[in-house]
Design an enzyme around this catalytic site. Structure first.
Site, mmCIF file in Angstrom:
data_model
loop_
_atom_site.group_PDB
_atom_site.id
_atom_site.type_symbol
_atom_site.label_atom_id
_atom_site.label_comp_id
_atom_site.label_asym_id
_atom_site.label_seq_id
_atom_site.Cartn_x
_atom_site.Cartn_y
_atom_site.Cartn_z
ATOM 1 C CB CYS A 80 -0.912 -0.033 1.226
ATOM 2 S SG CYS A 80 -1.806 1.496 1.532
ATOM 3 C CB CYS A 83 0.268 2.024 4.037
ATOM 4 S SG CYS A 83 -1.399 1.357 3.885
#
Length: 326
Positions: A80, A83
């Site tokens: 991700c 993230c």
């Protein structure tokens, strides 16, 4: 029911503190004293403020810790990209906030069940757990100013409502120092005050016993015997004057009435029916929502304190409560 004849150990639940302002003042005082002493036993290093959490350790590392400090959960994954932008900001702020919250990082690929229990639809997703209650914070890579505003609100709610002022951090400490430190020797002696509380209980003066235990805790907030004694005295004070037949009739007729079930659970526990009391409240948590659910959860935590955290029935009920909440 005399405190000296019951277990003296167990996790202290903040729900046992009735007045939020009183709880906040005591917690602030304890934090300030520990900070003046250079951290001491139980102090964390900055590195301890960011932890990796999995499904096996969730109850211990998140639910139980949330009774001491707000736990912010960062749901993330290696693949991700947002993230990778958000997580370093959260980690830096966890250190900057100096123990006002604990950051728990959960890899969704390795912990699919936790992701489902929290209803995470996409990552990054950030939640908080305060005194066992989950709160969604935000989703996506938010701006740092927004994150700070959200964290400030979280800290304020934790302080005002639950008396949670955070953990003591020793800036010079090494990771893991909190686990390796020897426990502090409690202040004292308080034998005369504790004996006075027991005498008041024996005489049926539950209000006097409550005050005596609070007098001890005002000077020594960590006194285990006074905490347990206070929880027991408050329980006995609550059931004093109840009509057991009427209470049980109302509980049977109104299974979704939070207060009716709380009153019946108090009677269950006083009568020695520990598992019945726990089971009644856990079932009520499942059936209720909002303020009613929170009131039931808080009473259950208080009853855990009465029985003692080393009792296997408490450990089992904590697991059942976690399942009911999530």
């Amino acid at each position: 029911m005399q405190p000296r004849n019951m277990s003296m150990s167990g996790v202290v639940d903040l729900a046992a503190v009735k007045a939020a302002q009183e709880a906040k003042a005591k917690a602030e005082q304890a934090r300030a004293e520990a900070a003046r002493e250079g951290g001491g036993a139980g102090a964390l290093s900055p590195a301890d403020l960011v932890i990796e959490v999995d499904e096996a350790g969730f109850e211990r590392d998140v639910l139980q810790r949330s009774a001491e400090v707000p736990v912010v959960i960062d749901f993330w994954a290696e693949w991700c990209q947002p993230c990778k932008q958000l997580s370093p900001v959260l980690e830096r702020l966890a250190v900057e906030y100096n123990g006002r919250f604990l950051l728990a990082k959960i890899d969704v690929d390795a912990n699919q069940m936790l992701m489902q229990q929290f209803g995470v639809q996409g990552i990054p997703a950030v939640f908080a757990v305060v005194a066992g209650q989950a709160l969604p914070l935000f989703q996506g890579a938010a701006a740092e100013a927004q994150i700070r505003q959200t964290l400030d609100q979280l800290v304020e709610v934790a302080e005002q409502r639950f008396g949670l002022t955070g953990l003591v951090v020793d800036p010079d400490g090494e990771p893991g120092d909190a686990e390796q430190s020897a426990p502090e020797v409690p202040a004292g002696p308080y034998d005369s005050l504790l004996e006075a509380a027991v005498r008041a209980l024996d005489a049926g003066d539950f209000g006097g016993a409550v005050q005596a235990y609070r007098n001890v805790l005002s000077d020594d907030p960590a006194n285990t015997e006074a905490k347990l004694g206070l929880a027991q005295a408050e329980l006995l004070q609550r059931v004093q004057g109840m009509d057991p037949q009427q209470v049980r009739k109302e509980a049977a007729e109104r299974p979704d009435d939070a207060q009716a079930q709380i009153d019946a659970a108090d009677l269950d526990l006083v009568g020695g029916h520990v598992e019945d009391a726990f089971g009644r409240l856990i079932d009520t948590v499942r059936r209720t929502a909002g303020d009613d659910r929170d009131a039931v959860r808080r009473r259950l935590l208080e009853l855990f304190e009465v029985v003692g955290g080393d009792d296997p029935r408490v450990a089992g009920a904590r697991r059942a409560l976690a399942r009911a909440l999530f």
